[in-house]
Design an enzyme around this catalytic site. Structure first.
Site, PDB file in Angstrom:
ATOM      1  N   SER A  60       0.818  -1.212   0.000  1.00  0.00           N
ATOM      2  CA  SER A  60       0.000   0.000   0.000  1.00  0.00           C
ATOM      3  C   SER A  60       0.853   1.264   0.000  1.00  0.00           C
ATOM      4  O   SER A  60       0.386   2.325  -0.410  1.00  0.00           O
ATOM      5  CB  SER A  60      -0.920   0.006   1.227  1.00  0.00           C
ATOM      6  N   GLY A  97      -2.050  -4.431   1.398  1.00  0.00           N
ATOM      7  CA  GLY A  97      -2.061  -5.706   2.100  1.00  0.00           C
ATOM      8  C   GLY A  97      -1.136  -6.754   1.525  1.00  0.00           C
ATOM      9  O   GLY A  97      -1.083  -7.881   2.034  1.00  0.00           O
ATOM     10  N   ASN A 125       4.557  -5.875   5.268  1.00  0.00           N
ATOM     11  CA  ASN A 125       3.385  -6.554   5.834  1.00  0.00           C
ATOM     12  C   ASN A 125       3.756  -7.899   6.456  1.00  0.00           C
ATOM     13  O   ASN A 125       3.115  -8.343   7.411  1.00  0.00           O
ATOM     14  CB  ASN A 125       2.308  -6.734   4.768  1.00  0.00           C
ATOM     15  N   ASP A 208      -3.841   6.813  10.381  1.00  0.00           N
ATOM     16  CA  ASP A 208      -3.458   5.474  10.858  1.00  0.00           C
ATOM     17  C   ASP A 208      -2.018   5.433  11.349  1.00  0.00           C
ATOM     18  O   ASP A 208      -1.577   4.445  11.950  1.00  0.00           O
ATOM     19  CB  ASP A 208      -3.684   4.417   9.771  1.00  0.00           C
ATOM     20  N   HIS A 211       0.540   5.108   6.853  1.00  0.00           N
ATOM     21  CA  HIS A 211       0.598   5.455   5.432  1.00  0.00           C
ATOM     22  C   HIS A 211       0.873   6.949   5.249  1.00  0.00           C
ATOM     23  O   HIS A 211       0.188   7.784   5.847  1.00  0.00           O
ATOM     24  CB  HIS A 211      -0.705   5.056   4.736  1.00  0.00           C
TER      25      HIS A 211
END
Length: 232
Positions: A60, A97, A125, A208, A211
């Site tokens: 991402s 993801g 991830n 978040d 990002h």
């Protein structure tokens, strides 16, 4: 009689419009010494298709989650190259993801075109999920080897990553070392830390905390460009 006159009038107008259209086409038709606009467009498209491909294969962070695609660092690098007159075509293969394992499942799609430069941004991830470092390493190795099988002359740039110490000091340290170790073993160019200057800064990250914002993506683009520019 009125109907006949009306039909004649419509026919006359149609003929007049048709004749004028033909004259305009004659005026607009290029002479033998001029380039046909359609041929010019096709030529431009073919040229773009033949341009060397810089493929960004990542998570991402590469996809630009939460932002417009044009704000993601691969698109910013495309704009940078365009402004410098560099004839390269950027492909953003970032997917939110994405792990190294799921990345392997996308290889056929990712390498459907010839890739001249591969910027590999996978593994973050895996680290956040506590995936075995041996598994992450094997997956990255397979991606690297597949890229070279597809194009022996491909240049590969590996984006180094770091993770918070949630998984323990040992795991965190080994994860950080994974990328420079791979770069050394497989003779890859290395971006030491993709998120350098961005990670941990609330003003450069979305709510978040993971990002990057549009401004943060610009810093990522600069981090990548420092290494990529020498490979172009």
């Amino acid at each position: 009689m009125k109907i006949t006159n009306l039909n004649s009038l419509i026919l006359a107008i149609f003929c007049l419009v048709f004749l004028n259209s033909c004259k305009n086409e004659e005026k607009q038709s290029p002479s033998s010494s001029e380039e046909n606009p359609v041929e010019k467009q096709v030529s431009a498209e073919n040229k773009k298709e033949e341009a060397p491909v810089v493929l960004f294969f990542g998570t991402s962070l590469t996809a630009g989650l939460g932002l417009d695609t044009a704000e993601a660092y691969p698109d910013l690098i495309q704009k940078k190259m365009d402004s410098l007159g560099m004839d390269y075509s950027v492909v953003n293969a970032g997917l939110s993801g994405e792990t190294t394992a799921s990345g392997l499942n996308r290889l056929d799609w990712v390498f459907k075109q010839n890739v001249d430069i591969l910027v590999l941004e996978l593994g973050a991830n895996d680290g956040l999920r506590g995936v075995s470092l041996d598994e992450t390493r094997k997956n990255l190795e397979q991606i690297i080897n597949t890229a070279r099988e597809k194009n022996p002359d491909v240049k590969i740039i590996l984006a180094g990553m770091q993770i918070p110490p949630n998984m323990g000091e040992e795991y965190t340290s080994e994860f950080r070392s994974l990328f420079p170790d791979l770069a050394k073993e497989y003779h890859l160019e290395l971006i030491p830390f993709l998120l350098e200057g961005v990670a941990g800064d609330p003003e450069l990250n979305q709510q978040d905390g993971i990002h990057p914002t549009a401004e943060g993506q610009q810093i990522l683009a600069n981090n990548v460009w420092k290494v990529l520019k020498d490979e172009l």
